[in-house]
Design an enzyme around this catalytic site. Sequence first.
Site, PDB file in Angstrom:
ATOM      1  CG  ASP A 210      17.292 -58.451   7.416  1.00 23.50           C
ATOM      2  OD1 ASP A 210      16.272 -58.319   6.717  1.00 23.50           O
ATOM      3  OD2 ASP A 210      17.697 -57.566   8.175  1.00 23.50           O
ATOM      4  CG  ASP A 212      19.582 -53.660  10.532  1.00 28.64           C
ATOM      5  OD1 ASP A 212      19.199 -53.450   9.367  1.00 28.64           O
ATOM      6  OD2 ASP A 212      20.052 -52.761  11.239  1.00 28.64           O
TER       7      ASP A 212
HETATM    8  N1  LIG Z   1      17.259 -54.777   7.908  1.00 29.84           N
HETATM    9  C1  LIG Z   1      16.249 -54.103   7.396  1.00 29.84           C
HETATM   10  N2  LIG Z   1      16.181 -52.753   7.537  1.00 29.84           N
HETATM   11  C2  LIG Z   1      15.132 -52.059   7.026  1.00 29.84           C
HETATM   12  N3  LIG Z   1      14.136 -52.608   6.346  1.00 29.84           N
HETATM   13  C3  LIG Z   1      14.158 -53.935   6.181  1.00 29.84           C
HETATM   14  N4  LIG Z   1      13.306 -54.771   5.560  1.00 29.84           N
HETATM   15  C4  LIG Z   1      13.793 -56.015   5.675  1.00 29.84           C
HETATM   16  N5  LIG Z   1      14.953 -56.024   6.368  1.00 29.84           N
HETATM   17  C5  LIG Z   1      15.209 -54.731   6.689  1.00 29.84           C
END
Ligand SMILES: Nc1ncnc2[nH]cnc12
Length: 293
Positions: A210, A212
């Site tokens: 992703d 974030d």
């Molecule tokens: N955006 C994110 N923040 C923290 N841990 C994660 N693991 C997968 N995506 C994450």
Amino acid sequence: MTKTKIGIIGGSGLYDIEGLEDRRWVSVESPWGKPSDDILTGRLHGVELAFLPRHGRGHFLSPTDVPYRANIDALKRLGVTDVISISACGSFREEMAPGDFVIVDQFIDRTFARDKSFFGTGCVAHVSMAHPTCDRLGDACETAARDAGIKVHRGGTYLAMEGPQFSSLAESKMYREIWGADVIGMTNMPEAKLAREAELCYASVAMITDYDSWHPDHGEVEITQIVATLMGNAEKGREKVRRLPEILGVERAPCRQGCDHALEFAIMTAPEKRDPDLVAKLDAVAGRVLNRD
Ligand SMILES: Nc1ncnc2[nH]cnc12
Ligand SMILES: CSC[C@H]1O[C@H](OP(=O)(O)O)[C@H](O)[C@@H]1O
């Protein structure tokens, strides 16, 4: 020359490895507590391998509660020489897109509720973390990922947050724009620090799931999106792992960077001031240096 024994720490979405010869889940006792789960042992292309699912099979351990010290100690006790950590991560870079892998080479540790060292009162040690990952292992991970048809980025800074909640928009922007982090996750610290203290070569592979919450076109990070990307990535991750043994080989030369001698001059406590109970617990991690003093 020693024999290679690869330790794989599987993160979210990676709870098993298929295709091992002499495959066996073994329970390993550690003076540092119970590891996350039993450890899967076996051989691939003649190379010994040990696989530990970081959150346990069924994902019952939160990032804060993963028994990091027991995990690293148990791998060391099993004779592991090289640890490869695989983790689901958010990305702070447009070009590091969901589905891509990043070979991490630096960390920023923002975790605060974990035991971060095997050492302490009664046996004090200070190891270097300037270069926290092993280049030779990173090279192997890069080659294995490319051979498996994965888009891979070499080098990146991993921001380790405590979690379990994801970051606020303000935090996400600060990590990306001011601190220069490339990826974010909740588990590689203190894992990397403990691997260094245990004189294990360590490489970290981030599977991007992703963006974030900083990306204007992608909205905020949601677990459903992460799980969907993980499902797509898990087989790629397993294929990469299956290619590693042939690349690393059965015979192992000493680490060029000295990861396997990190404790050489690190222990400060005079032999007569050492706590015998702590020294006993350090038998696997630091026996190489403690037993010769
Ligand atoms: N955006 C994110 N923040 C923290 N841990 C994660 N693991 C997968 N995506 C994450
Ligand atoms: C499933 S989303 C958050 C969760 O995933 C990552 O785990 P791991 O590093 O073990 O792959 C992240 O660090 C969080 O623990």
